[in-house]
Design a protein around this motif. Structure first.
Motif, PDB file in Angstrom:
ATOM      1  N   TYR A   1       9.621  15.100 -10.766  1.00  0.00           N
ATOM      2  CA  TYR A   1       9.977  16.467 -10.389  1.00  0.00           C
ATOM      3  C   TYR A   1       9.841  17.347 -11.618  1.00  0.00           C
ATOM      4  CZ  TYR A   1      12.079  20.171  -7.666  1.00  0.00           C
ATOM      5  OH  TYR A   1      12.272  21.339  -6.971  1.00  0.00           O
ATOM      6  N   GLU A   2       9.042  18.394 -11.471  1.00  0.00           N
ATOM      7  CA  GLU A   2       8.803  19.328 -12.579  1.00  0.00           C
ATOM      8  C   GLU A   2       9.163  20.740 -12.145  1.00  0.00           C
ATOM      9  OE1 GLU A   2       4.631  19.356 -13.351  1.00  0.00           O
ATOM     10  OE2 GLU A   2       4.545  17.222 -13.789  1.00  0.00           O
ATOM     11  N   ILE A   3       9.622  21.519 -13.105  1.00  0.00           N
ATOM     12  CA  ILE A   3       9.815  22.950 -12.900  1.00  0.00           C
ATOM     13  C   ILE A   3       9.059  23.648 -14.019  1.00  0.00           C
ATOM     14  CG2 ILE A   3      11.469  24.850 -12.794  1.00  0.00           C
ATOM     15  CD1 ILE A   3      13.556  22.774 -11.843  1.00  0.00           C
ATOM     16  N   ASP A   4       8.045  24.416 -13.643  1.00  0.00           N
ATOM     17  CA  ASP A   4       7.180  25.103 -14.612  1.00  0.00           C
ATOM     18  C   ASP A   4       6.688  24.146 -15.694  1.00  0.00           C
ATOM     19  OD1 ASP A   4       7.189  27.567 -13.347  1.00  0.00           O
ATOM     20  OD2 ASP A   4       8.926  28.307 -14.457  1.00  0.00           O
TER      21      ASP A   4
ATOM     22  N   GLN B   1       0.845  -1.189   0.000  1.00  0.00           N
ATOM     23  CA  GLN B   1       0.000   0.000   0.000  1.00  0.00           C
ATOM     24  C   GLN B   1       0.879   1.236   0.000  1.00  0.00           C
ATOM     25  OE1 GLN B   1      -2.802  -0.526   3.363  1.00  0.00           O
ATOM     26  NE2 GLN B   1      -4.344  -0.233   1.765  1.00  0.00           N
ATOM     27  N   THR B   2       0.581   2.150  -0.908  1.00  0.00           N
ATOM     28  CA  THR B   2       1.357   3.376  -1.008  1.00  0.00           C
ATOM     29  C   THR B   2       0.437   4.582  -0.912  1.00  0.00           C
ATOM     30  OG1 THR B   2       1.225   3.338  -3.427  1.00  0.00           O
ATOM     31  CG2 THR B   2       3.174   2.328  -2.414  1.00  0.00           C
ATOM     32  N   THR B   3       1.039   5.707  -0.685  1.00  0.00           N
ATOM     33  CA  THR B   3       0.338   6.979  -0.598  1.00  0.00           C
ATOM     34  C   THR B   3       1.014   7.940  -1.562  1.00  0.00           C
ATOM     35  OG1 THR B   3      -0.188   6.582   1.724  1.00  0.00           O
ATOM     36  CG2 THR B   3      -0.309   8.852   0.967  1.00  0.00           C
ATOM     37  N   ARG B   4       0.213   8.709  -2.285  1.00  0.00           N
ATOM     38  CA  ARG B   4       0.747   9.707  -3.218  1.00  0.00           C
ATOM     39  C   ARG B   4       0.812  11.051  -2.517  1.00  0.00           C
ATOM     40  NH1 ARG B   4       0.662  10.511  -9.493  1.00  0.00           N
ATOM     41  NH2 ARG B   4       1.435   8.413  -9.270  1.00  0.00           N
ATOM     42  N   ILE B   5       1.999  11.644  -2.531  1.00  0.00           N
ATOM     43  CA  ILE B   5       2.233  12.931  -1.887  1.00  0.00           C
ATOM     44  C   ILE B   5       2.735  13.902  -2.949  1.00  0.00           C
ATOM     45  CG2 ILE B   5       3.501  14.141  -0.081  1.00  0.00           C
ATOM     46  CD1 ILE B   5       3.917  11.401   1.244  1.00  0.00           C
ATOM     47  N   THR B   6       2.177  15.088  -2.957  1.00  0.00           N
ATOM     48  CA  THR B   6       2.599  16.133  -3.885  1.00  0.00           C
ATOM     49  C   THR B   6       3.135  17.306  -3.082  1.00  0.00           C
ATOM     50  OG1 THR B   6       0.905  15.483  -5.483  1.00  0.00           O
ATOM     51  CG2 THR B   6       1.878  17.662  -5.756  1.00  0.00           C
ATOM     52  N   PHE B   7       4.362  17.666  -3.365  1.00  0.00           N
ATOM     53  CA  PHE B   7       4.991  18.842  -2.764  1.00  0.00           C
ATOM     54  C   PHE B   7       5.013  19.930  -3.830  1.00  0.00           C
ATOM     55  CE2 PHE B   7       6.914  15.081  -0.843  1.00  0.00           C
ATOM     56  CZ  PHE B   7       6.702  15.326   0.502  1.00  0.00           C
ATOM     57  N   ARG B   8       4.562  21.121  -3.491  1.00  0.00           N
ATOM     58  CA  ARG B   8       4.553  22.243  -4.419  1.00  0.00           C
ATOM     59  C   ARG B   8       5.336  23.390  -3.798  1.00  0.00           C
ATOM     60  NH1 ARG B   8       1.067  21.924  -8.644  1.00  0.00           N
ATOM     61  NH2 ARG B   8       1.105  24.180  -8.843  1.00  0.00           N
ATOM     62  N   GLY B   9       6.270  23.941  -4.571  1.00  0.00           N
ATOM     63  CA  GLY B   9       7.069  25.054  -4.087  1.00  0.00           C
ATOM     64  C   GLY B   9       6.983  26.246  -5.022  1.00  0.00           C
ATOM     65  N   ALA B  10       7.015  27.429  -4.435  1.00  0.00           N
ATOM     66  CA  ALA B  10       7.068  28.676  -5.199  1.00  0.00           C
ATOM     67  C   ALA B  10       8.495  29.195  -5.084  1.00  0.00           C
ATOM     68  CB  ALA B  10       6.076  29.688  -4.646  1.00  0.00           C
ATOM     69  N   MET B  11       9.193  29.243  -6.215  1.00  0.00           N
ATOM     70  CA  MET B  11      10.591  29.657  -6.228  1.00  0.00           C
ATOM     71  C   MET B  11      10.726  30.995  -6.958  1.00  0.00           C
ATOM     72  SD  MET B  11      12.304  27.048  -4.925  1.00  0.00           S
ATOM     73  CE  MET B  11      12.134  25.296  -4.677  1.00  0.00           C
ATOM     74  N   LEU B  12      11.363  31.936  -6.302  1.00  0.00           N
ATOM     75  CA  LEU B  12      11.641  33.220  -6.911  1.00  0.00           C
ATOM     76  C   LEU B  12      12.803  33.059  -7.887  1.00  0.00           C
ATOM     77  CD1 LEU B  12      11.306  36.362  -6.972  1.00  0.00           C
ATOM     78  CD2 LEU B  12      13.084  36.398  -5.203  1.00  0.00           C
TER      79      LEU B  12
ATOM     80  N   HIS C   1       7.735  24.651  -8.697  1.00  0.00           N
ATOM     81  CA  HIS C   1       8.434  23.377  -8.568  1.00  0.00           C
ATOM     82  C   HIS C   1       7.454  22.385  -7.960  1.00  0.00           C
ATOM     83  CE1 HIS C   1      12.885  24.567  -8.891  1.00  0.00           C
ATOM     84  NE2 HIS C   1      12.186  25.623  -9.263  1.00  0.00           N
ATOM     85  N   VAL C   2       7.301  21.226  -8.593  1.00  0.00           N
ATOM     86  CA  VAL C   2       6.372  20.204  -8.118  1.00  0.00           C
ATOM     87  C   VAL C   2       7.123  18.881  -8.028  1.00  0.00           C
ATOM     88  CG1 VAL C   2       4.235  18.946  -8.578  1.00  0.00           C
ATOM     89  CG2 VAL C   2       4.399  21.371  -9.182  1.00  0.00           C
ATOM     90  N   CYS C   3       7.012  18.235  -6.874  1.00  0.00           N
ATOM     91  CA  CYS C   3       7.595  16.906  -6.684  1.00  0.00           C
ATOM     92  C   CYS C   3       6.482  15.971  -6.225  1.00  0.00           C
ATOM     93  CB  CYS C   3       8.714  16.944  -5.654  1.00  0.00           C
ATOM     94  SG  CYS C   3       9.510  15.333  -5.405  1.00  0.00           S
ATOM     95  N   ILE C   4       6.283  14.898  -6.978  1.00  0.00           N
ATOM     96  CA  ILE C   4       5.281  13.894  -6.648  1.00  0.00           C
ATOM     97  C   ILE C   4       6.011  12.613  -6.289  1.00  0.00           C
ATOM     98  CG2 ILE C   4       3.341  12.522  -7.509  1.00  0.00           C
ATOM     99  CD1 ILE C   4       2.900  14.858  -9.554  1.00  0.00           C
ATOM    100  N   VAL C   5       5.690  12.057  -5.130  1.00  0.00           N
ATOM    101  CA  VAL C   5       6.260  10.770  -4.739  1.00  0.00           C
ATOM    102  C   VAL C   5       5.125   9.843  -4.347  1.00  0.00           C
ATOM    103  CG1 VAL C   5       8.497  11.665  -3.978  1.00  0.00           C
ATOM    104  CG2 VAL C   5       6.658  11.431  -2.331  1.00  0.00           C
ATOM    105  N   GLU C   6       5.312   8.578  -4.644  1.00  0.00           N
ATOM    106  CA  GLU C   6       4.363   7.560  -4.213  1.00  0.00           C
ATOM    107  C   GLU C   6       5.147   6.520  -3.443  1.00  0.00           C
ATOM    108  OE1 GLU C   6       1.392   4.335  -6.203  1.00  0.00           O
ATOM    109  OE2 GLU C   6       1.507   6.315  -7.141  1.00  0.00           O
ATOM    110  N   GLY C   7       4.841   6.410  -2.159  1.00  0.00           N
ATOM    111  CA  GLY C   7       5.574   5.484  -1.308  1.00  0.00           C
ATOM    112  C   GLY C   7       4.830   5.237  -0.020  1.00  0.00           C
ATOM    113  N   ALA C   8       5.550   4.736   0.967  1.00  0.00           N
ATOM    114  CA  ALA C   8       4.956   4.370   2.247  1.00  0.00           C
ATOM    115  C   ALA C   8       5.390   5.358   3.320  1.00  0.00           C
ATOM    116  CB  ALA C   8       5.395   2.960   2.631  1.00  0.00           C
ATOM    117  N   LEU C   9       4.421   5.904   4.050  1.00  0.00           N
ATOM    118  CA  LEU C   9       4.706   6.769   5.192  1.00  0.00           C
ATOM    119  C   LEU C   9       5.039   5.883   6.371  1.00  0.00           C
ATOM    120  CD1 LEU C   9       3.030   8.732   3.356  1.00  0.00           C
ATOM    121  CD2 LEU C   9       2.200   9.732   5.474  1.00  0.00           C
ATOM    122  N   ASN C  10       6.191   6.123   6.938  1.00  0.00           N
ATOM    123  CA  ASN C  10       6.600   5.342   8.090  1.00  0.00           C
ATOM    124  C   ASN C  10       7.110   6.266   9.176  1.00  0.00           C
ATOM    125  OD1 ASN C  10       6.150   2.504   7.355  1.00  0.00           O
ATOM    126  ND2 ASN C  10       7.500   3.032   5.663  1.00  0.00           N
TER     127      ASN C  10
END
Length: 171
Positions: free
Chosen positions: A135-138, A78-89, A99-108
């Motif tokens: 990982y995406e940038i714009d 079982q995995t969980t999808r987490i999306t991190f979003r950053g605003a970079m000047l 900046h967007v980072c998407i990971v799918e894994g296990a929270l431990n």
């Protein structure tokens, strides 16, 4: 040109946890290397192999959000999808880069701050068994890694196309 972090947030299963998220240590792909020294070589060389080390990230949160605890230590697979979003000047032009980072894994579990009356406490947890990372940038994909079917896209090029074709995997 530097991209300077102005703010970030974290979404888990569509829920915004940005107000509680204090720190994130995002994964970076590192190739598995093997030391090689040929017969006449004095200097050893760490050669990259056709594999990436296991990915992991850590998150430090203020508070003890029950929605986070409910996603920890799930059964294997079982995995969980987490999306991190950053605003970079963007220092060069003053604009904001997404900046967007998407990971799918296990929270431990990691660590829990000590409970102390009148003091802020929180938790730190890791996300391991990561099976997917992007990982995406714009909207430009910089890294996209997937355990199965194997995928390693770096700057828009799937580095595993040749290997996958030789093994009979399509896509």
């Amino acid at each position: 040109m530097r991209h300077i972090l102005q703010g970030f947030t974290m979404y888990i299963d569509g829920l915004d946890f940005g107000i509680d998220t204090e720190e994130v240590d995002l994964p970076l792909p590192n190739p598995v290397t093997q030391e090689y020294r040929g017969g006449a070589m004095d200097l050893a060389v760490n050669q990259a192999m056709s594999a990436i080390e296991a990915l992991e990230c850590t998150v430090k949160m203020a508070g003890h959000n029950p929605d986070i605890f409910k996603r920890m230590a799930l059964r294997p697979g079982q995995t969980t999808r987490i999306t991190f979003r950053g605003a970079m000047l963007r220092e060069l032009d003053g604009g904001i880069a997404t900046h967007v980072c998407i990971v799918e894994g296990a929270l431990n579990g990691g660590t829990r701050d000590r409970w102390q009356r009148g003091e802020k406490g929180g938790i730190e947890f890791s996300v391991n068994s990561i099976k997917y990372m992007r990982y995406e940038i714009d909207n430009d994909v910089v890294h996209e890694l997937q355990a199965w079917p194997p995928k390693r896209v770096i700057d828009g090029v799937n580095q595993l196309n040749g290997v996958n074709a030789a093994l009979g995997y399509s896509g």
